[in-house]
Enzyme design. Structure first.
Site, PDB file in Angstrom:
ATOM      1  N   TYR A 110       0.837  -1.267  -0.034  1.00 47.01           N
ATOM      2  CA  TYR A 110      -0.032   0.072  -0.091  1.00 47.01           C
ATOM      3  C   TYR A 110       1.092   1.060  -0.015  1.00 47.01           C
ATOM      4  O   TYR A 110       1.745   1.212   0.577  1.00 47.01           O
ATOM      5  CB  TYR A 110      -0.962   0.034   1.288  1.00 47.01           C
ATOM      6  CG  TYR A 110      -1.879   1.120   1.230  1.00 47.01           C
ATOM      7  CD1 TYR A 110      -3.046   1.179   0.605  1.00 47.01           C
ATOM      8  CD2 TYR A 110      -1.626   2.386   1.915  1.00 47.01           C
ATOM      9  CE1 TYR A 110      -3.906   2.037   0.646  1.00 47.01           C
ATOM     10  CE2 TYR A 110      -2.472   3.475   1.987  1.00 47.01           C
ATOM     11  CZ  TYR A 110      -3.431   3.341   1.254  1.00 47.01           C
ATOM     12  OH  TYR A 110      -4.396   4.411   1.240  1.00 47.01           O
ATOM     13  N   TRP A 112       1.210   5.688  -1.448  1.00 49.22           N
ATOM     14  CA  TRP A 112       0.919   6.860  -2.599  1.00 49.22           C
ATOM     15  C   TRP A 112       1.654   6.917  -3.640  1.00 49.22           C
ATOM     16  O   TRP A 112       1.357   7.275  -4.651  1.00 49.22           O
ATOM     17  CB  TRP A 112       0.620   8.022  -1.838  1.00 49.22           C
ATOM     18  CG  TRP A 112      -0.691   8.450  -1.187  1.00 49.22           C
ATOM     19  CD1 TRP A 112      -1.374   7.777  -0.335  1.00 49.22           C
ATOM     20  CD2 TRP A 112      -1.555   9.635  -1.591  1.00 49.22           C
ATOM     21  NE1 TRP A 112      -2.583   8.276  -0.197  1.00 49.22           N
ATOM     22  CE2 TRP A 112      -2.720   9.399  -1.026  1.00 49.22           C
ATOM     23  CE3 TRP A 112      -1.216  10.556  -2.431  1.00 49.22           C
ATOM     24  CZ2 TRP A 112      -3.835  10.345  -0.970  1.00 49.22           C
ATOM     25  CZ3 TRP A 112      -2.296  11.513  -2.619  1.00 49.22           C
ATOM     26  CH2 TRP A 112      -3.630  11.212  -2.057  1.00 49.22           C
TER      27      TRP A 112
END
Ligand SMILES: Nc1nc2c(c(=O)[nH]1)N[C@H]1C(S)=C(S)[C@@H](COP(=O)(O)OP(=O)(O)OC[C@H]3O[C@@H](n4cnc5c(=O)[nH]c(N)nc54)[C@H](O)[C@@H]3O)O[C@H]1N2
Ligand SMILES: Nc1nc2c(c(=O)[nH]1)N[C@H]1C(S)=C(S)[C@@H](COP(=O)(O)OP(=O)(O)OC[C@H]3O[C@@H](n4cnc5c(=O)[nH]c(N)nc54)[C@H](O)[C@@H]3O)O[C@H]1N2
Ligand SMILES: [Mo]
Length: 748
Positions: A110, A112
């Site tokens: 996970y 950005w």
């Protein structure tokens, strides 16, 4: 001196990269951005930081002895050449795949990543592992995992939580009262996932104000709305919004000001909720007097709120933060319910919305054309996927069963972790527990540009270019612009692009063609842009061709002529345009969820006290810690940059406290403090602030975890304090915001 200028974009905004004599010196904001983010100032220092990973590196103890004790702070690394590092990593991936199959490989990774869509690390790590036979992936996001899983059950879709809500243009024209649960923090609107051309939240709020719309900020922090908006503040204890909403519902029903005809026509299961609100089902009427001691709001103020909302065009907008908490489904479900009881869902300018203040671009007028993106492809190992925030549970308890969204699932037995584009040592809860989980896998491979706490706890680290060092395409589904991201400088050190790294690994493992589909990076860039441009054109929005777009630096979709109103067609004709729920209506009561039999998420919204909240506060840990998004950066990115240091308090991560709480502890403004609970401890710098509710402390996430010999995190990452537990059996989301702590002064 030679000066060159290149178009580019980051999650914090579009900019021109100014390069002097081959060196990136400045990021100048996009000329059409009405409110650029100061985060651009950090970029040159980030790119040329001494924290850059310069060459491939391998943890010495792993290289020599294959040890797994990697979670400590003092790992030693050996630099190796690219060929050696790629061979080592490919060898490990092959070994684990052969011995354990897809469930041995974790590619959930996970994070950005960059705004660039072709070199989107999180997508590429999946594409690489999927095309090689599959891996364990993650489901959902840390941002809104609970909402994402709940909303399809009650409104038939999770799209609105991603930003597709009634547009600001419609709100400006029709709304009278805008209720912001969790506020409208301009600090959070600096960010658009994929990068935005326009920071438009302040502009829209100004228009709303000029239109005479009344704003109400409900939550623990008055700072969550800008002062100039002159919002009414209803201070409320964290985690108790559901009780407040239930009491408003009680007031509406008992005074006959709810909308029975709307409820009959558009909703399912309202009767169960009404019985619960009136106390017929559990003997407790959810009156304002009942709610008041729970949420700390006077009963008279709750009645006044009901009076304000009844019969008025209202928008109930709920921040993502409310569901990033233990039992976080309940405020979301109850907020939808309340908007339905007011008869507002589907009405222009009214209804319910999610995250207007959580990200830039939520509710912006934008045509329905998907943003360009790279596809991860199909995952043959998908049966092993886990809810995103259960990552440490998985590593700690392979083979253990858990409930998720009506299914009984089993944690896979992961042996190798590949992380690219995320920083779990920033984002995951209970970092001391993560330390134990992180020692479980046999091998950890990380692609990073900087020596983050996660990279420092890997076995093989690949140095990655920043966006300034490669060509790419930047775009967001919450923005009208698509940006050319033009390579401005040569790679720093021996850094390579994520695409090149995964391609080289795939080649060694025999699935290069499946990974590349025969395209090199430049061809992918063209392909992704052309596909977007042809879809946009087919919807009536012709785009420049690739070369013209690249030369100009950006392209643009027009603002739509018609305002988007969420569930407009359902409102017009619910039979012809049903929602994608079992009943086709808004499910205030869900037979499907009820049938799952979860005590921690029954079949209609209820007040469930979170595990940790002010109502449960013992003398030991009496303060509720809000771990909010950092005003000065995106999560942990560039936490070391000089421009970020001005946000610190005497060199420490700021902790906002009510002056009375500070006084009771002998803490003065600017003092260094220690925050602690049974899970861990970190340092901070006190900032006394009347705008913070008594009993609440506010500390941003994002500091780079740096434990001293006693485990005290000196940099101030509040995830050493946050509990690592799922929101509920239904959604298993991240519940980071339900945390109690104690704070004490420490010697400077
Ligand atoms: N206590 C608490 N914890 C939280 C939250 C909270 O509210 N409270 N919020 C949660 C939420 S909503 C989120 S979204 C997460 C965010 O957590 P993350 O997304 O993990 O945070 P970032 O710091 O943005 O991490 C991105 C990483 O990717 C790296 N990176 C950037 N570009 C590239 C690239 O091109 N290639 C590669 N390989 N790497 C790159 C960056 O250097 C950085 O280390 O945190 C969560 N954690
Ligand atoms: N500057 C900056 N902006 C960001 C990010 C970043 O890293 N930096 N990250 C982005 C990401 S990934 C995400 S997911 C979004 C997150 O967006 P949000 O989840 O909305 O952001 P937070 O800052 O966690 O919380 C917003 C406010 O909610 C209030 N709040 C917390 N708990 C409660 C509660 O129980 N009840 C009520 N009524 N209010 C409560 C707090 O006072 C807090 O200031 O932000 C995005 N924007
Ligand atoms: Mo997020």
């Amino acid at each position: 001196m030679s000066t060159q200028r290149f178009s580019s974009v980051a999650h914090w905004g579009a900019f021109t990269a100014v390069v002097e004599d081959g060196r990136f010196v400045r990021a100048e904001p996009f000329e059409r951005d009405p409110a650029p983010s100061a985060m651009l100032d950090a970029m040159p220092a980030m790119v040329y930081s001494d924290k850059r990973v310069m060459r491939p590196a391998v943890r010495r103890e792993w290289l020599e002895k294959r040890t797994r004790e990697r979670s400590g702070a003092h790992n030693e690394f050996v630099e190796v050449d690219w060929g050696t590092a790629l061979d080592l990593a490919a060898g490990e991936i092959r070994r684990v795949r052969e011995q354990h199959g897809p469930q041995g490989l974790f590619g959930g990774s996970y994070g950005w990543s960059s705004a660039g869509r072709v070199n989107h690390a999180k997508t590429l790590v999946r594409r690489f592992l999927f095309s090689g036979g599959g891996c364990v992936d993650q489901i959902g996001t840390y941002s809104f995992g609970a909402g994402q899983t709940l909303l399809p059950h009650i409104i038939g879709t999770a799209d609105p939580i991603g930003g597709k809500v009634t547009s600001w243009a419609s709100i400006v024209k029709h709304c009278k009262v805008f209720v912001a649960f969790g506020g409208l923090a301009l600090r959070n609107a600096q960010i658009t996932s994929g990068g935005g051309g326009e920071h438009s939240l302040p502009v829209w709020l100004q228009r709303c104000k000029e239109a005479g719309i009344r704003f109400i900020n409900i939550g623990p922090n008055r700072n969550d709305c800008p002062d100039w908006l002159e919002a009414q503040w209803i201070p409320l204890r964290p985690g108790t919004d559901t009780a407040l909403m239930l009491a408003v519902a009680h007031e509406l029903v008992t005074s006959g000001r709810h909308q029975p005809e709307y409820l009959a026509r558009y909703t399912h299961g309202y009767g169960q909720l009404e019985a619960y609100v009136l106390g017929a089902s559990d003997g407790i009427a959810k009156t304002p007097e009942w709610a008041s001691p729970i949420c700390g709001v006077p009963a008279a103020d709750i009645r006044a709120l009901a009076d304000t909302l009844a019969g008025t065009c209202s928008m109930l907008s709920i921040a993502w933060s409310l569901q990033r908490a233990h039992r976080g489904e309940q405020p979301y479900w109850m907020c939808v319910t309340l908007a339905a009881m007011l008869g507002q869902i589907g009405v222009p300018g009214g209804g319910v919305a999610f995250g207007h203040g959580s990200s830039n671009g939520v509710g912006i007028p934008r045509p329905e054309v998907g943003a360009p993106e790279m596809a991860p492809g199909h995952n043959p190992g998908a049966a092993h996927n886990i809810p995103v925030a259960r990552m440490a549970d998985m590593l700690l308890a392979p083979g253990e069963q858990y409930h998720f969204n009506g299914k009984l699932c089993t944690y896979p037995d992961v042996r190798l972790v590949c992380w690219a584009g995320g920083n779990p040592y920033h984002h995951h809860q209970d970092l001391n527990r993560l330390n134990r989980a992180w020692n479980k896998p046999e091998t950890v491979i990380v692609n990073e540009s900087w020596w983050t706490p996660t990279a420092r706890r890997a076995d093989i680290v690949f140095p990655v270019t920043t966006t300034l060092e490669r060509n790419d395409i930047g775009a967001s589904s919450r923005d009208r612009f698509v940006f050319a991201m033009q390579r401005a400088i040569a790679p720093v050190g021996e850094a390579r692009d994520d695409y090149a790294i995964f391609r080289a690994l795939a080649a060694r493992l025999g699935h290069e063609e499946a990974f590349t589909e025969g395209r090199d990076q430049a061809q992918w860039l063209r392909h992704v842009y052309d596909r977007y441009a042809s879809i946009a054109a087919s919807r009536g929005y012709p785009q420049p061709d690739f070369d013209a777009w690249w030369a100009h630096g950006y392209s643009e979709l027009p603002e739509p002529e018609k305002d988007f109103v969420l569930f407009e067609s359902f409102y017009a004709d619910p039979q012809a345009n049903p929602l994608k729920t079992p009943s086709g209506k808004i499910e205030i009561g869900s037979d499907k969820i009820a049938a799952m039999g979860y005590a921690d998420c029954p079949g209609h919204p209820v007040w469930l006290a979170p595990d940790e909240w002010l109502g449960s506060a013992g003398a030991e840990y009496p303060l509720h810690l809000m771990t909010i998004q950092p005003p000065d950066k995106l999560h942990s990115q560039g936490a070391f940059a000089p421009s970020v240091q001005q946000y610190k308090v005497n060199g420490r991560e700021a902790v906002r406290l009510n002056p009375r709480d500070a006084k009771a502890r002998g803490i003065a403004n600017g003092d260094p403090v220690r925050l602690y609970n049974r899970r861990g401890a970190c340092l901070g710098g006190a900032l006394l602030d009347e705008a913070v509710l008594e009993g609440v402390a506010v500390m941003a996430t994002g500091a780079w975890y740096a434990p001293d010999a006693d485990g005290l995190d000196v940099n101030g990452n509040p995830n050493v304090l946050a509990a690592d537990r799922g929101t509920s059996s239904l959604t298993q989301g991240c519940a980071a915001l339900s945390v109690l702590v104690q704070i004490e002064p420490v010697a400077a």
